[in-house]
Enzyme design. Structure first.
Site, short mmCIF file in Angstrom:
data_model
loop_
_atom_site.label_atom_id
_atom_site.label_comp_id
_atom_site.label_asym_id
_atom_site.label_seq_id
_atom_site.Cartn_x
_atom_site.Cartn_y
_atom_site.Cartn_z
N HIS A 193 35.48 32.83 42.00
CA HIS A 193 34.10 33.31 42.15
C HIS A 193 33.31 32.24 42.89
O HIS A 193 32.28 31.75 42.43
CB HIS A 193 33.49 33.62 40.79
CG HIS A 193 34.02 34.89 40.19
ND1 HIS A 193 33.53 36.14 40.52
CD2 HIS A 193 35.01 35.11 39.30
CE1 HIS A 193 34.19 37.07 39.85
NE2 HIS A 193 35.10 36.47 39.11
N HIS A 214 42.22 35.34 40.28
CA HIS A 214 42.50 36.55 41.08
C HIS A 214 42.42 36.28 42.58
O HIS A 214 41.50 36.69 43.29
CB HIS A 214 41.65 37.74 40.67
CG HIS A 214 40.19 37.50 40.40
ND1 HIS A 214 39.36 36.85 41.29
CD2 HIS A 214 39.41 37.86 39.36
CE1 HIS A 214 38.14 36.80 40.79
NE2 HIS A 214 38.15 37.41 39.62
N ASN A 217 40.36 37.66 45.80
CA ASN A 217 39.15 38.35 45.33
C ASN A 217 38.12 37.36 44.79
O ASN A 217 38.46 36.44 44.03
CB ASN A 217 39.51 39.36 44.23
CG ASN A 217 40.55 40.36 44.69
OD1 ASN A 217 41.68 40.38 44.21
ND2 ASN A 217 40.17 41.19 45.65
N GLY A 218 36.86 37.53 45.21
CA GLY A 218 35.79 36.67 44.70
C GLY A 218 35.90 35.24 45.18
O GLY A 218 35.52 34.31 44.46
N GLY A 247 47.18 47.42 43.96
CA GLY A 247 47.06 48.11 45.24
C GLY A 247 45.63 48.31 45.68
O GLY A 247 45.38 48.79 46.80
N HIS A 248 44.67 47.96 44.84
CA HIS A 248 43.24 48.06 45.19
C HIS A 248 42.65 46.68 45.50
O HIS A 248 41.91 46.51 46.46
CB HIS A 248 42.45 48.71 44.06
CG HIS A 248 42.86 50.10 43.74
ND1 HIS A 248 42.55 51.18 44.54
CD2 HIS A 248 43.60 50.60 42.72
CE1 HIS A 248 43.05 52.29 44.02
NE2 HIS A 248 43.70 51.97 42.92
N HIS A 249 42.97 45.71 44.65
CA HIS A 249 42.43 44.37 44.83
C HIS A 249 43.04 43.65 46.02
O HIS A 249 42.36 42.91 46.74
CB HIS A 249 42.64 43.53 43.56
CG HIS A 249 41.67 43.82 42.46
ND1 HIS A 249 41.77 44.95 41.67
CD2 HIS A 249 40.58 43.14 42.04
CE1 HIS A 249 40.78 44.94 40.79
NE2 HIS A 249 40.04 43.86 41.00
N ASP A 272 43.16 41.55 34.84
CA ASP A 272 41.69 41.56 34.89
C ASP A 272 41.17 42.89 34.35
O ASP A 272 40.11 43.38 34.75
CB ASP A 272 41.21 41.33 36.32
CG ASP A 272 39.74 40.91 36.41
OD1 ASP A 272 39.16 40.59 35.36
OD2 ASP A 272 39.18 40.96 37.51
N ALA A 307 35.23 45.93 39.91
CA ALA A 307 34.75 45.38 38.65
C ALA A 307 35.91 45.32 37.66
O ALA A 307 36.08 46.21 36.83
CB ALA A 307 33.61 46.24 38.09
#
Length: 382
Positions: A193, A214, A217-218, A247-249, A272, A307
């Site tokens: 993040h 992750h 991401n972030g 498959g989304h992140h 997550d 999210a």
């Protein structure tokens, strides 16, 4: 309780083995042999695969319950629900919140964590609150601040030493000193993040940070002029990279690239997962934020950012194998032993080896869960 399991394949500490017999004695793993035992009960699992119970070191909730609810009944339901995901050990994960709220959650978990009836709680993961607003994701920037050793020590005291992992943004003031002190005390420090530069991320690793939250991401992305956090994750061989393989992140090509660069032993599969895990599509809440779950992804109602997820850790194993670059054995290792190593609990879970607690799962040839065992006893069956 003494018996042997026979199956087509076993994901053992020593490697992948076929058509053997695994001893379960008094709730622990015994010997493994290719010779059929005599005068002992044998549970024949046919063409199934036996693997270590999965270890999720980054999970916020499941089945309409969230760690941030600060409710033991809900925490117990998360623990029980995870058995249906093949998870036998996990770190309940918080979100950015006020210091007092986080302290109360530490007290609740540490005072009752041994009472849960499902997956074993092996520690707590604080995802925040020392983040940057640019990469806030589904975290509340109102509670973000520079890292504080005083706050950490208060939380760890309330957690009775159970706070195993805490994440922060390396560019926050005082981050290096915080990382050095906290990692030196035995708690693993993760970074994410964050808008940190490649150089700032390397400084954090040098200070003692060992996990990238992750990955992709972030965090600041990879650019040929500015390698960013992603570049640092790929270029630090002794760190661990969390990876959400839903498959989304992260697209499969990027996931495979990270694994190729880091190596199997340094990529930890995580979910997550938020409270909508195990539920139907619809509207939910992550922390304080409304979330819409649709088409297998959880997104903020305001803005559409990802999210958390509704991923089951076993689905991540399935995805990796289907994406074609990772073997069955390695995919399971990345969802069990590697995450355990990343947070220093590898002597407690994530491995099928003699003398360890007999926490394991049984899956079919398509990696679909058939049953979950704790201490050699079946606690979930499809």
């Amino acid at each position: 309780m003494h018996y042997y399991i026979h199956a087509a394949k076993f994901i053992l500490a020593s490697g992948l083995s076929e058509q053997g017999f695994l001893e379960i004695i008094e709730g622990k793993f015994g010997k493994y042999t290719k010779t059929r035992p005599v005068d002992t009960r044998i549970v024949d699992l046919g063409e199934s695969i036996v693997a270590p119970g999965l270890v999720d070191t980054h999970i916020h909730g499941y089945n309409n319950h969230d760690v941030m609810d600060n409710d033991f009944t809900g925490l117990n339901e998360i623990s029980k629900g995870l058995l249906s995901c093949g998870v036998t050990a996990f770190l309940p994960t918080t979100l950015t919140a006020g210091a007092d709220t986080l302290n109360e959650i530490c007290k609740m978990i540490s005072s009752r964590y041994k009472e849960v009836k499902g997956a074993r709680i092996k520690g707590i993961f604080f995802e925040g609150p020392f983040f940057t607003t640019e990469h806030k994701g589904a975290q509340n920037p109102r509670f973000m601040s520079d890292p504080s050793l005083t706050a950490f020590r208060r939380w760890q005291d309330s957690a009775q030493g159970l706070l195993k992992k805490i994440a922060l943004a390396p560019e926050r003031h005082g981050a290096a000193d915080f990382i050095e002190n906290v990692s030196g005390s035995g708690t693993k420090v993760a970074i994410g993040h964050s808008s940190a530069t490649y150089e700032e991320a390397l400084e954090a690793v040098y200070a003692g940070a060992n996990i990238f939250v992750h990955t992709f991401n972030g965090m600041s992305g990879l650019n040929h002029h500015a390698p960013g956090m992603v570049g640092a994750a790929m270029d630090t061989p002794n760190t661990y990279a969390e990876l959400i393989c839903d498959g989304h992140h992260v697209e499969s090509g990027a996931a495979n690239l990270l694994i190729q660069e880091k190596g199997i032993d340094h990529v930890a599969l995580v979910t997550d997962c938020m409270s909508a895990g195990g539920r139907r599509a619809g509207e939910y809440v992550l922390g304080e934020f409304p979330v819409i779950v649709k088409d297998g992804a959880a997104r903020l109602k305001d803005g559409g950012s990802l999210a958390g997820s509704v991923l089951k850790l076993l689905q991540a194993v399935q995805n990796l194998v289907q994406w074609g670059r990772v073997s069955l054995y390695d995919a399971f290792k990345m969802a069990s032993y590697v995450p355990a190593v990343s947070v220093g609990i590898e002597d407690e879970c994530g491995l099928i080896a003699a003398g360890r607690e007999a926490d394991f799962i049984v899956v079919d040839e398509n990696i679909n869960l058939q049953s979950t065992y704790l201490a050699g006893k079946e606690v979930y069956s499809k």
